[in-house]
Write an enzyme that holds these catalytic residues in place. Structure first.
Site, PDB file in Angstrom:
ATOM      1  N   LYS A 113      39.415  38.871  34.172  1.00  0.00           N
ATOM      2  CA  LYS A 113      39.824  40.071  34.918  1.00  0.00           C
ATOM      3  C   LYS A 113      40.345  41.125  33.946  1.00  0.00           C
ATOM      4  O   LYS A 113      40.971  40.784  32.931  1.00  0.00           O
ATOM      5  CB  LYS A 113      40.917  39.666  35.917  1.00  0.00           C
ATOM      6  CG  LYS A 113      41.325  40.736  36.920  1.00  0.00           C
ATOM      7  CD  LYS A 113      42.344  40.167  37.921  1.00  0.00           C
ATOM      8  CE  LYS A 113      42.791  41.181  38.946  1.00  0.00           C
ATOM      9  NZ  LYS A 113      43.734  40.601  39.942  1.00  0.00           N
ATOM     10  N   SER A 194      42.752  41.450  44.653  1.00  0.00           N
ATOM     11  CA  SER A 194      42.321  42.424  43.678  1.00  0.00           C
ATOM     12  C   SER A 194      41.370  41.846  42.623  1.00  0.00           C
ATOM     13  O   SER A 194      40.800  42.612  41.849  1.00  0.00           O
ATOM     14  CB  SER A 194      43.555  43.011  42.981  1.00  0.00           C
ATOM     15  OG  SER A 194      44.240  42.015  42.255  1.00  0.00           O
ATOM     16  N   SER A 218      45.419  37.721  45.640  1.00  0.00           N
ATOM     17  CA  SER A 218      44.377  38.360  44.832  1.00  0.00           C
ATOM     18  C   SER A 218      43.388  37.418  44.166  1.00  0.00           C
ATOM     19  O   SER A 218      42.354  37.871  43.673  1.00  0.00           O
ATOM     20  CB  SER A 218      45.009  39.254  43.759  1.00  0.00           C
ATOM     21  OG  SER A 218      45.421  40.474  44.320  1.00  0.00           O
TER      22      SER A 218
END
Ligand SMILES: *[C@@H]1O[C@H](CO)[C@@H](O)[C@H](O)[C@H]1NC(C)=O
Ligand SMILES: *[C@@H]1O[C@H](CO)[C@@H](O)[C@H](O)[C@H]1NC(C)=O
Ligand SMILES: *[C@@H]1O[C@H](CO)[C@@H](O)[C@H](O)[C@H]1NC(C)=O
Ligand SMILES: *[C@@H]1O[C@H](CO)[C@@H](O)[C@H](O)[C@H]1NC(C)=O
Ligand SMILES: *[C@@H]1O[C@H](CO)[C@@H](O)[C@H](O)[C@H]1NC(C)=O
Ligand SMILES: *[C@@H]1O[C@H](CO)[C@@H](O)[C@H](O)[C@H]1NC(C)=O
Ligand SMILES: *[C@@H]1O[C@H](CO)[C@@H](O)[C@H](O)[C@H]1NC(C)=O
Ligand SMILES: *[C@@H]1O[C@H](CO)[C@@H](O)[C@H](O)[C@H]1NC(C)=O
Ligand SMILES: *[C@@H]1O[C@H](CO)[C@@H](O)[C@H](O)[C@H]1NC(C)=O
Ligand SMILES: *[C@@H]1O[C@H](CO)[C@@H](O)[C@H](O)[C@H]1NC(C)=O
Ligand SMILES: CC(=O)N[C@H]1CO[C@H](CO)[C@@H](O)[C@@H]1O
Ligand SMILES: CC(=O)N[C@H]1CO[C@H](CO)[C@@H](O)[C@@H]1O
Length: 568
Positions: A113, A194, A218
């Site tokens: 990420k 996210s 997330s």
């Protein structure tokens, strides 16, 4: 050597290698051994192929980059590629040829990420131009662990900007730097967030697996909605060193993969003590020796287990009759019978009274105070800070004045409220502490840990869509595994911003297993036992136009001795 060839249309679209391969030169197998499909291949299958010489790690890097390229203009799951990935893979191939294998991840490409830092050519930005070009003093602990274990860090996955902590009117999976991530299972699918790009990338086989991060949902939410497995580890099991923070009390980094066992292989590598994150000093295992999470993958792990269901969190008439009702039907009529048949005892309706009395803005007090305190600590570590941002005020000013940040169409309301409320103070105030400890009481004795104790439970389950909040407050782990998808005829409904579809036929959802801190071994075992009995991932397919077309056969051999290079 007998090589089977296929005239593949897809090879024509394969534009990233400097010299084009004839489209009729595509291999499907070597000596009768077929190449595995990268949409569903597992770590063990990849390792078998590497060991037998069917393909190399360099081949994998080329194939995954081509697959990222196949879908990047439509799904925007990957923000940046690592220009060194091919060279790293070639070095790992050379090591393997000499008999050195670092471990089960040796030579496997992984995406991380875009809030997990690396000291290389890649940026770490949380999707914000305020951090474009910023430099770090070293690799984050997790990047270093992956590299040491022989994984190839292939690139950075797109995300909801600032881990979804900026705007009241943005969308899941949007960042200024990465654009809008889209899910693969429905037109304009809301990818959730996210860790949107991480989940979409794992789901479509843009890498062997990915890393995501979670503060409240997330990892598990995008994993569920994109038909993959996500492990949200106990806060402190994995280091947050040089990870762009939201809340030190709740942030944690974990794997997103296509199978429970693949996620366990990654967790085995990233879990452990880090001198740069003192929350890891709470790891309770002797000498910080982490359990073998792969060994925990046991088909019989559900036998004799007592599993509770906190119905008051999600089973209301409003939810049952509304757009998420199909998730509850699947939970009751599909998942529960499977768990019972596997030998588990279901203790239904182990109510969490604390859930119904949590003050509405308790969570924002904790997030606001933590972000105001934690962001400057991250920024202070930068060795190059091109926009000179040192705290949330600076970042807000940058965001409001830099056109590509899309302000005010995407506002900064979350930060405005935080700065307004804390007004120069931080997470050391009595009000912060009061709200933080109130959360621990509501989610603990009056919630998750209370119900485990009162009913002698081994774990709790919920549809993943509703599962994140109390584990987020407590810092306890959750494992999500595919459970089903919305049936034909489901109403198509949009996200709040009106630019993505949030529900629609074929959009996946998941089942979440949760328990107390450091219970990953138990949860992984149960999730594996459920997965192996259901194989839901294989029953839910992405839309054909979203499936990357490049497969290993098109790249094998192309980087060997022919001066092939990846164009970036
Ligand atoms: C960070 O990267 C730079 C540039 O490659 C290198 O010189 C330096 O040694 C790296 N730092 C660490 C701690 O690895
Ligand atoms: C980490 O350090 C902070 C601040 O010094 C402290 O409040 C916290 O208790 C420590 N956590 C652990 C697990 O040691
Ligand atoms: C733990 O570490 C100590 C000190 O390094 C060592 O003496 C002990 O044998 C270790 N215990 C185990 C179970 O590995
Ligand atoms: C689907 O839409 C119809 C028409 O708007 C509505 O009557 C129905 O309640 C909706 N169903 C669900 C499950 O939301
Ligand atoms: C769950 O328990 C609560 C309170 O004990 C009760 O009001 C509710 O009807 C129960 N729900 C179900 C589905 O059993
Ligand atoms: C909490 O909610 C109250 C009432 O809605 C509001 O006045 C206050 O500003 C909120 N505080 C924070 C920190 O969000
Ligand atoms: C919080 O604010 C206090 C008082 O201004 C200051 O002394 C302290 O260093 C700050 N702590 C953090 C973690 O920002
Ligand atoms: C706000 O940002 C603009 C441009 O990004 C800069 O010129 C200005 O000095 C900044 N203001 C403050 C108070 O930092
Ligand atoms: C939580 O924060 C709010 C807003 O500042 C404050 O009014 C309230 O007293 C705090 N709650 C606790 C339990 O400290
Ligand atoms: C949502 O799905 C419908 C198909 O049901 C499609 O027509 C529409 O373009 C999609 N996107 C948005 C943003 O509504
Ligand atoms: C890796 C990469 O950026 N690939 C492509 C993404 O999509 C744009 C626009 O379609 C292409 O120009 C890139 O080459
Ligand atoms: C806004 C945007 O789409 N940015 C980038 C997203 O990442 C791809 C690479 O996969 C780039 O091509 C885009 O420019």
């Amino acid at each position: 050597m007998k090589v089977s060839l296929l005239c593949s249309l897809s090879a024509i679209t394969f534009g990233l290698l400097t010299s084009a391969q004839s489209s009729c030169n595509t291999r499907t197998s070597i000596n009768g051994t077929p190449f595995p499909s990268l949409l569903d291949v597992t770590a063990e299958e990849l390792t078998t192929g590497l060991e037998s010489g069917l393909f190399t790690s360099a081949d994998l890097v080329n194939a995954y980059i081509a697959r990222i390229n196949d879908v990047n203009s439509t799904l925007r799951a990957v923000t940046q590629l690592n220009p060194d990935a091919l060279a790293i893979a070639q070095r790992l191939d050379a090591e393997r040829a000499k008999g050195t294998v670092r471990g089960p991840l040796h030579g496997l490409p992984i995406l991380i990420k875009n809030n997990i830092g690396t000291n290389d050519s890649m940026d770490n930005t949380a999707g914000s131009y305020s951090l474009a070009g910023a430099k770090l003093p070293r690799d984050s602990t997790l990047a270093a662990k992956l590299t040491k274990a022989g994984a190839v860090i292939l690139g950075k996955a797109n995300l909801s900007q600032w881990a979804n902590f900026r705007s009241d009117n943005s969308s899941n999976g949007w960042s200024a730097i990465g654009g809008q991530v889209v899910g693969a299972y429905f037109p304009d699918q809301d990818p959730s967030g996210s860790s949107s790009g991480s989940a979409v990338s794992s789901s479509l086989g843009l890498a062997f697996a990915t890393l995501g991060s979670e503060t409240d949902g997330s990892i598990i939410s995008p994993s569920a909605i994109n038909n993959v497995v996500g492990i949200k580890p106990t806060v402190g099991l994995t280091s947050r060193d040089l990870v762009i923070p939201l809340s030190e009390h709740q942030d944690t980094v974990g794997p997103i993969a296509r199978t429970v066992k693949d996620a366990a292989y990654v967790l085995n590598v990233i879990a452990g003590y880090s001198p740069y994150d003192n929350y890891t000093s709470a790891i309770p295992f002797q000498n910080y020796t982490i359990p073998d999470y792969v060994a925990a993958c046991n088909f019989s792990a559900l036998r004799g287990k007592r599993i509770g269901i906190p119905r008051n969190v999600f089973d209301t008439p409003r939810i049952r009759q509304g757009r998420y009702g199909a998730i509850l039907n699947s939970f009751d009529n599909y998942a529960l019978p499977v768990l019972r048949a596997a030998g588990a005892t279901i203790i239904d309706n182990t109510t969490w009274p604390g859930y119904d009395i949590e003050p509405a803005n308790r969570t924002s007090v904790v997030f606001d105070g933590d972000f105001i305190s934690d962001l400057p600590k991250y920024l202070a570590q930068l060795t190059y800070n091109p926009q000179n941002v040192h705290n949330l005020e600076d970042v807000r000013n940058f965001t409001q004045t830099f056109p590509l940040e899309d302000y005010p169409d995407r506002d900064t309301a979350v930060w405005d409220q935080a700065l307004d409320y804390f007004d120069g103070l931080n997470n050391t105030t009595p009000q912060f502490w009061g709200n933080y400890t109130l959360g621990l009481e509501l989610a603990g004795p009056q919630g998750l840990t209370g119900s485990i104790k009162n009913h002698s439970l081994d774990a709790l389950i919920m549809p993943t869509f509703f599962a994140s909040h109390f584990p987020a407050i407590l810092g306890t782990p959750v494992v999500t595994v595919p459970m089903g998808s919305y049936p034909a005829g489901t109403n198509v409904t949009q996200n709040a911003r009106g630019d993505l579809n949030a529900t629609g036929p074929g959009i996946p959802f998941g089942l979440a297993f949760m328990a107390g801190k450091w219970s990953e071994e138990t949860l992984i075992g149960m999730a594996y036992a459920f997965e192996q009995r259901t194989h839901v991932r294989g029953k839910v397919g992405p839309l054909a136009q979203n499936v990357p077309v490049t497969e290993l056969g098109e790249v094998v051999g192309m980087s060997r001795g022919r001066g092939m290079e990846v164009k970036l």
